[in-house]
Every structure is written in structure tokens, then in C-alpha cells.
Design an enzyme around this catalytic site. Sequence first.
Site, PDB file in Angstrom:
ATOM      1  N   GLN A  49       0.493  -1.151  -0.414  1.00 59.71           N
ATOM      2  CA  GLN A  49       0.081   0.080  -0.181  1.00 59.71           C
ATOM      3  C   GLN A  49       1.222   1.413  -0.072  1.00 59.71           C
ATOM      4  OE1 GLN A  49      -1.752   1.764   3.684  1.00 59.71           O
ATOM      5  NE2 GLN A  49      -3.879   1.003   2.329  1.00 59.71           N
ATOM      6  N   CYS A  79      -6.658   7.017   5.675  1.00 59.76           N
ATOM      7  CA  CYS A  79      -5.323   7.441   7.264  1.00 59.76           C
ATOM      8  C   CYS A  79      -5.968   8.378   7.798  1.00 59.76           C
ATOM      9  CB  CYS A  79      -4.253   7.151   7.083  1.00 59.76           C
ATOM     10  SG  CYS A  79      -3.214   7.634   8.164  1.00 59.76           S
ATOM     11  N   LYS A 118      -7.982   1.435  -0.282  1.00 57.73           N
ATOM     12  CA  LYS A 118      -8.457   1.343   0.287  1.00 57.73           C
ATOM     13  C   LYS A 118      -8.889   2.497   1.218  1.00 57.73           C
ATOM     14  CE  LYS A 118      -8.667  -0.693   4.568  1.00 57.73           C
ATOM     15  NZ  LYS A 118      -8.161   0.027   5.975  1.00 57.73           N
ATOM     16  N   GLY A 180     -13.278  -4.296   8.799  1.00 56.02           N
ATOM     17  CA  GLY A 180     -13.658  -3.227   9.915  1.00 56.02           C
ATOM     18  C   GLY A 180     -14.464  -4.406  10.786  1.00 56.02           C
ATOM     19  N   ASP A 181     -14.050  -4.630  12.253  1.00 52.36           N
ATOM     20  CA  ASP A 181     -14.328  -5.764  13.236  1.00 52.36           C
ATOM     21  C   ASP A 181     -14.871  -6.687  12.629  1.00 52.36           C
ATOM     22  OD1 ASP A 181     -14.444  -3.181  14.637  1.00 52.36           O
ATOM     23  OD2 ASP A 181     -16.650  -2.791  14.243  1.00 52.36           O
ATOM     24  N   GLY A 203      -8.497  -6.903  10.456  1.00 51.51           N
ATOM     25  CA  GLY A 203      -6.736  -6.363  10.734  1.00 51.51           C
ATOM     26  C   GLY A 203      -7.255  -6.446  12.651  1.00 51.51           C
TER      27      GLY A 203
HETATM   28  C1  LIG Z   1      -2.507  -0.770  14.021  1.00 51.62           C
HETATM   29  C2  LIG Z   1      -2.838  -0.168  12.823  1.00 51.62           C
HETATM   30  C3  LIG Z   1      -2.490   0.131  11.871  1.00 51.62           C
HETATM   31  C4  LIG Z   1      -3.170   0.337  10.825  1.00 51.62           C
HETATM   32  N1  LIG Z   1      -2.250   0.186   9.207  1.00 51.62           N
HETATM   33  C5  LIG Z   1      -3.343   0.872   8.418  1.00 51.62           C
HETATM   34  C6  LIG Z   1      -2.255   1.235   7.291  1.00 51.62           C
HETATM   35  O1  LIG Z   1      -1.564   1.791   7.160  1.00 51.62           O
HETATM   36  N2  LIG Z   1      -3.603   1.276   6.135  1.00 51.62           N
HETATM   37  C7  LIG Z   1      -4.499   0.596   5.849  1.00 51.62           C
HETATM   38  O2  LIG Z   1      -5.539   0.949   4.909  1.00 51.62           O
HETATM   39  N3  LIG Z   1      -5.190   0.214   7.186  1.00 51.62           N
HETATM   40  C8  LIG Z   1      -4.714   0.190   8.433  1.00 51.62           C
HETATM   41  N4  LIG Z   1      -5.518  -0.128   9.146  1.00 51.62           N
HETATM   42  C9  LIG Z   1      -7.290  -0.054   9.138  1.00 51.62           C
HETATM   43  C10 LIG Z   1      -7.066  -1.551   9.097  1.00 51.62           C
HETATM   44  O3  LIG Z   1      -6.910  -2.179   7.851  1.00 51.62           O
HETATM   45  C11 LIG Z   1      -8.903  -2.087   8.878  1.00 51.62           C
HETATM   46  O4  LIG Z   1      -9.459  -1.037   8.333  1.00 51.62           O
HETATM   47  C12 LIG Z   1      -8.700  -0.537  10.456  1.00 51.62           C
HETATM   48  O5  LIG Z   1      -7.973  -1.554  11.417  1.00 51.62           O
HETATM   49  C13 LIG Z   1     -10.495  -2.327  10.812  1.00 51.62           C
HETATM   50  O6  LIG Z   1     -10.535  -3.121  10.415  1.00 51.62           O
HETATM   51  P1  LIG Z   1     -10.802  -4.185  11.969  1.00 51.62           P
HETATM   52  O7  LIG Z   1     -11.501  -3.792  12.513  1.00 51.62           O
HETATM   53  O8  LIG Z   1     -10.404  -5.420  11.551  1.00 51.62           O
HETATM   54  O9  LIG Z   1      -9.024  -4.034  13.205  1.00 51.62           O
HETATM   55  C14 LIG Z   1      -4.739  -0.028  10.674  1.00 51.62           C
HETATM   56  C15 LIG Z   1      -5.420  -0.392  11.989  1.00 51.62           C
HETATM   57  C16 LIG Z   1      -4.476  -0.416  12.845  1.00 51.62           C
HETATM   58  C17 LIG Z   1      -4.858  -1.119  14.079  1.00 51.62           C
END
Ligand SMILES: Cc1cc2nc3c(=O)[nH]c(=O)nc-3n(C[C@H](O)[C@H](O)[C@H](O)COP(=O)(O)O)c2cc1C
Length: 325
Positions: A49, A79, A118, A180-181, A203
Site C-alpha cells: 500500500q 488514513c 482502501k 472492520g470488526d 486487522g
Molecule cells: C495499528 C493499525 C495500523 C493500521 N494501518 C493501516 C494502514 O497502514 N493502511 C490501511 O489501509 N489501514 C490501516 N489500518 C486500518 C485497518 O486496515 C482496518 O481497516 C481497520 O483496523 C478496521 O479493521 P479491523 O476492525 O479488522 O481492525 C490500521 C489499523 C490498525 C489498528
Amino acid sequence: MQAFRRQGRRYGAGLVCSEMVSCAGLEHRNERTLGYLRVGRDEHPLAIQIFGSEPRVMADAARMVVAAGADIVDINFGCPVRKVTKTGAGATLLDDPDRACAIVGAVADAVDVPVSVKMRRGLENGSRACLQVGPRLVEAGAATLTLHPRSARQMYTGEADHSLTAELVELVDVPVIASGDVTSRARAQSVLATTGAAAVMVGRGAQGNPWALREIVDGDGAEPSREEVAAELILFIRETMRELGEHRASGFLKKFYGWYLGRGRFPRPFKQEIVQLETTDEVVTRLFAAAPGAASIVEQLEAELPDPTDEILLDSMPISIYGGG
Ligand SMILES: Cc1cc2nc3c(=O)[nH]c(=O)nc-3n(C[C@H](O)[C@H](O)[C@H](O)COP(=O)(O)O)c2cc1C
């Protein structure tokens, strides 16, 4: 992180993605940025990315990440962190669709691999910007869209509103990935069924818990033994040290100790003791002492890792990266 991606692949992830890599950092051959382009043989298919706000610089960055081994170039329009948004990159681009489309177009023209995007739902709470911007991004050349349906303002609070994911699926004729979640197989199945998304992205649910991926993919919800947990954590520590060096790694890893050792896997006082140790070497020694059976598992896992000298590295990379430092 390569350590996280590799682990994800071993536990069944079909596609892994890098953290966001600054296109400006790549343009200036910043040593730390180039370090993110470390790609192992066992990571494919891999998306790398990139983030930035200038179409030309993003196009150059895309060429570099493909040269480093990316199978997909993913563009970050999600972001929410001010350091990024104030430069006109990340989620801000959802408010500037013309520029967002120019970026996607320039990147898609620059590389032969698929380009994905994304994004978040928008900047402000309740925003539906993703539904206006998404179809335009597809027209500009995006081959898939991943939606994390929280606003940038929300950061990680509240819940991901996957009704927006369902609406986006209706609007575009490319695969949509729901982020997400998603933390369990039941949740993954419900998100897939209610949104029509082609896939889910996991994530936080996999941080310190690769076993969640196995449960989501295979339905195998067996709790790992203490030996397995200690072994995965030790390998993760060693790989992270190799990637970041002791100084950056020791701070970075602290959160992971809780994520691995919590969930009733180890007694709370043990977890507290580990977090307070000064060096990662001490942590590893203490983990081996607490779970001696971890040694043979770590040995086996390490034997399966590809030789780091196999990694494709760009000609322009500074020598210090070759040694893994
Ligand atoms: C520590 C951390 C770093 C992340 N870094 C990125 C990133 O570099 N690029 C991105 O598109 N999303 C990033 N995300 C967002 C995740 O890709 C994801 O969309 C978000 O955490 C929701 O999904 P989850 O509930 O499965 O964590 C990050 C999330 C966390 C918690």
C-alpha cells in the site's frame, strides 16, 4: 509488517497487505521507507500500500513497489491520522475526488498489476462520501475497493457500518472487500452474507491472535496451547527485531505481549512481568522458561522461513538494509 504478513499467510490469509508506505519517502529513497519493501517468497500474493497526494509521485512509487515484488498496488484513501491528512493524503482525498481519481489513473497507467483502493466512509461522522467517490475510482482504474466504513473522525471508535459496504457493492461492478470488526467466522459469514462483499479483511482481530484467522477460514476454533502461543510470539519477536532493530522493536512489541499472552492464556502476573522486562532477549528467555516445549516449535517454524537473502531488493537500497538491520 513482514512478521505479521508471514504469520497471516501461515494461518490461512488468502492475501496480505503491507502497512502504508510513503510515496515521498520512496521518492527520496528514505532508508526506513525502503525497509518496508522487504518482500519474502512466502508472502505472495501480496499487496503493497502506498500513500501520497501527487499523482506523478504516486505513479513512481507504484513502479518501485512492483519492482520490489508487489502483486497488487493498493492506494490509501483511509488514513485518518493528522500527520498524513494534513499533507492532502489518506482519508482527505475522499473530499477531493478529482485528485483521488487522478492518483488512481496515474498509478493504474504506471503498472501492469491490479490497482486497488482502501478507503473509509468519509471524513465526518455519517458521511457517505465513499458511495460517491467509489464508482469514480473504479472508472479511473481501480480493480477492487476495500471499505472500512468508519469515518476518519471516528478513528477506531464505534462500529463499522457495513450497511454502507452493501450499498457500495450495489454501485460498482468490481469486487468489494469489507474491512472492520471482523474477528470471528460467524462475523465474517454475516458480513459477507449481508453485504455481498467478495472478501473480508481482518486487522486488529489477528493481532496477537493468528488463530482467529484459522477459525475464520477453516472453522477450526481450537485454542492454542501455551507452547504454541509462546512459540508464535518468540518468532514474531525475532522477525520484528530483524525488521526494525532492537530499539524500535522493543517499544513496538510491548502491545503485542498483552495481545498474545492475554485472553486467559497465561496468568496476568506473568504478562505484567514480561511487559516490564527491559530487552527482547530477556523476554524470549523468560518465554522459553515458562513454556519449554516452545523451543522445538520455534525451530521448526524458523526452518520453514525462506532465506532472507532470497528477498528481492531494489538496486537503490542502502547496503544496511541487506543485512536486515
Ligand atoms: C495499528 C493499525 C495500523 C493500521 N494501518 C493501516 C494502514 O497502514 N493502511 C490501511 O489501509 N489501514 C490501516 N489500518 C486500518 C485497518 O486496515 C482496518 O481497516 C481497520 O483496523 C478496521 O479493521 P479491523 O476492525 O479488522 O481492525 C490500521 C489499523 C490498525 C489498528
